[in-house]
Write a protein that holds these residues in place. Sequence first.
Motif: not given
Length: 399
Positions: A185-189, A199-205, A215-218
């Motif tokens: 999980v990480y920050q996105t801009v 600033n949001q939070v993304g996820m990649a598995i 990466k999740l697409d949202a």
Amino acid sequence: MNNYESVLISLICLTWGMIGCEPSNSTLTQQNMEEPSSQYPDSVYDFLAIPKGKPLSAASKRALERNYGQGPEWFAEFTMHELKGDLAYEEGVTRRDPSDIITVDGTYYVYYSRATGKTVGFGSGDPENKVFPWDKTEIWYATSLDGWTWDEQERVVARGESGAFDDRSVFTPQIMVHDGKYVLVYQTVKAPYVNRVKNQVGMAIADSPDGPFEKLDAPILSPTDDGEWLGEEDTRFAVKKQGSFDSHKVHDPTLLYYKNKYYLYYKGERMGEHLTFGGREIKWGVAIADNLTGPYVKSEYNPITNSGHELCVWEYDAGIAALIITDGPERNTIQWSPDGINFEIKSHIKWGPPAAGLVREFDFEEHPGAALKWGLTHQYVSYDWQKIMRFEYKQPFAP
Ligand code: AAL
């Protein structure tokens, strides 16, 4: 002076005394002697070196009321140490905000923000210029056999395609291993990176610590959309309405699997942020999901801290512990909650390692500070370049 006048003057003084001029010694003693001396056992007075039955100063009253009689079990001091290999300082490259450290087949893994290029700042007129050290950043990882010498491997999360929510920067990662999955999980801009950008939070598995990470697409978490900017100037401080503690940015995500749910702890930044008597108004929140990919629902108890900066939380004694540093009236404390929500101060420390990444293989239940035995942190060499370092814990009053 006749009797009438002397009585009048006495009445005035008496009234004046009662409404708040400097109380006489007898009034002061009277106030203090009404202190809750019976509420606390003699052992607490003795531990705090507060003479029982004597007048209490304001500080002694606070010490008793705020339970300063706690022992040093949660107290901690830290040292910082240079790393060797690829994570040693390299001018021209910023490596920062290390994740927790996981161990796979005897090898340590850490994920972190990596960027090159000097920081120009906002308002340069060129939207391609870096505005922060963590702008135009991507997520890389490194491995080590001893936690001192690290080998940088490769990028595991890239910025998104132009127009995507994460096309400008992906940074400040955290790793969780659960059910055979490796979850970042990480920050996105999303560009353009202006002061007011959310600033949001993304996820990649991934199925392996080496990736590939899908990466999740949202985003899985966004700021609470209840603030209102004032005017058109690109400043984050001019607002008609501040909104919630996390109305501008959600940062520093940390995912724990706790009580059979996914707890996503995070730092909130507020539109129109102001200073308080503890400095910046920075608070943490938590969003909880039944499923790994969400939906993550923000706790109704948010904000769950009144201080802090980068997240550092870990499971202890069936609850959640937290290292809270940098901002707010309760900065430089270690706190613990029995339920992951209601945190109480367990120690006040001199300082703590920023953006601390914990070694997840440790037995955190060994003692309150076991999770902090050693880990990774970062340090500003300059505003342009940061480096990852190792912190080590020492509990000076170990029993
Ligand atoms: C860090 C974290 C977040 C902020 C910046 C990079 O310490 O709080 O990630 O955006 O600083």
